[in-house]
Design an enzyme around this catalytic site. Structure first.
Site, PDB file in Angstrom:
ATOM      1  CG  ASP A 153      -1.987   0.941   1.306  1.00  0.00           C
ATOM      2  OD1 ASP A 153      -2.259   1.583   0.290  1.00  0.00           O
ATOM      3  OD2 ASP A 153      -2.576   1.132   2.387  1.00  0.00           O
TER       4      ASP A 153
ATOM      5  CE  LYS B 250      -5.458  -1.046  -1.245  1.00  0.00           C
ATOM      6  NZ  LYS B 250      -5.805  -0.702   0.153  1.00  0.00           N
TER       7      LYS B 250
HETATM    8  P1  IMP Z   1       1.688  -0.264   3.919  1.00  0.00           P
HETATM    9  O1  IMP Z   1       2.693  -0.133   5.008  1.00  0.00           O
HETATM   10  O2  IMP Z   1       0.822   0.954   3.799  1.00  0.00           O
HETATM   11  O3  IMP Z   1       2.257  -0.656   2.581  1.00  0.00           O
HETATM   12  O4  IMP Z   1       0.653  -1.353   4.398  1.00  0.00           O
HETATM   13  C1  IMP Z   1       0.785  -2.658   4.106  1.00  0.00           C
HETATM   14  C2  IMP Z   1       0.024  -3.514   5.090  1.00  0.00           C
HETATM   15  O5  IMP Z   1      -1.234  -2.929   5.462  1.00  0.00           O
HETATM   16  C3  IMP Z   1      -0.292  -4.827   4.426  1.00  0.00           C
HETATM   17  O6  IMP Z   1       0.715  -5.762   4.708  1.00  0.00           O
HETATM   18  C4  IMP Z   1      -1.641  -5.175   5.013  1.00  0.00           C
HETATM   19  O7  IMP Z   1      -1.460  -5.916   6.191  1.00  0.00           O
HETATM   20  C5  IMP Z   1      -2.283  -3.854   5.345  1.00  0.00           C
HETATM   21  N1  IMP Z   1      -3.194  -3.408   4.270  1.00  0.00           N
HETATM   22  C6  IMP Z   1      -3.031  -2.351   3.441  1.00  0.00           C
HETATM   23  N2  IMP Z   1      -4.045  -2.251   2.573  1.00  0.00           N
HETATM   24  C7  IMP Z   1      -4.876  -3.284   2.847  1.00  0.00           C
HETATM   25  C8  IMP Z   1      -6.125  -3.735   2.259  1.00  0.00           C
HETATM   26  O8  IMP Z   1      -6.688  -3.169   1.297  1.00  0.00           O
HETATM   27  N3  IMP Z   1      -6.656  -4.866   2.812  1.00  0.00           N
HETATM   28  C9  IMP Z   1      -6.095  -5.521   3.859  1.00  0.00           C
HETATM   29  N4  IMP Z   1      -4.948  -5.138   4.423  1.00  0.00           N
HETATM   30  C10 IMP Z   1      -4.333  -4.028   3.925  1.00  0.00           C
END
Ligand code: IMP
Ligand code: MG
Length: 175
Positions: free
Chosen positions: A104, A132
């Site tokens: 994300d 994403k």
């Molecule tokens: P980041 O640090 O923003 O890249 O977040 C990544 C983590 O957030 C992932 O490993 C997921 O555990 C959680 N996450 C982010 N987006 C989603 C989603 O759409 N569905 C479920 N979990 C998500």
């Protein structure tokens, strides 16, 4: 938030994409042995299905502890301290493939990669089921991506919303 009736990717879509991804990874590491590290809990189903499409000798391990807790403003992210790697899973000197559920902002993965580098793998690559890309806050390019998804809270196939929906066989979202 409740589960939408819309299916983002069906079981068939996922199986088909994973066969291609498996071939991609098999080609990339041809002739080498790899160590596959799955990030719990979200990647547990993806890892199980993906590894069976990769024709290479491999060890499999898991890492927990990457709780990225968000404040309401989505700016504050607090990580648990040290990584908890599976016992007897060796990283040093291996070709390490990190398997994540979703990328994300990239903050979680950037932290994970930084921590894993401390264990001195010979190489480190990242395979994420979902991406994403427009949400990215850190400069991070995954090496292998299953699907790009819209900016929705995706659930199913291992991914949760407040601990639920991990066992949905397809990918959906809550709204
Ligand atoms: P980041 O640090 O923003 O890249 O977040 C990544 C983590 O957030 C992932 O490993 C997921 O555990 C959680 N996450 C982010 N987006 C989603 C989603 O759409 N569905 C479920 N979990 C998500
Ligand atoms: Mg996760």
């Amino acid at each position: 938030m409740k589960l939408s009736s819309e299916v983002l990717r069906s079981e068939t879509d996922i199986a088909e994409r994973l066969r291609a991804l498996g071939k991609e990874i098999t080609r990339e590491y041809a002739g080498q042995e790899i160590s596959v590290l799955g990030v719990l809990k979200g990647a547990f189903i993806f890892l199980a299905d993906l590894t069976r499409q990769v024709r290479l000798p491999m060890d499999v391990g898991f890492v927990e502890s990457v709780t990225s807790r968000r404040s309401d403003s989505m700016t504050e992210i607090v990580f648990a301290t040290a990584l908890r790697l599976s016992t007897s899973f060796r990283v040093e000197g291996t070709h390490l493939l990190l398997v994540e559920d979703i990328l994300d902002t990239g903050v979680t993965l950037a932290y994970l990669c930084e921590q894993i580098q401390l264990y001195q793998p010979r190489s480190l690559r990242v395979c994420t089921l979902l991406d994403k890309p427009h949400r990215r806050k850190v400069d991070l390019q995954p090496d292998h991506v299953g699907f790009q998804v819209p900016d929705k809270h995706v659930v199913g196939y291992g991914l949760d919303y407040e601990g639920k929906y991990r066992n949905l066989p397809h990918l959906g979202y809550v709204e």
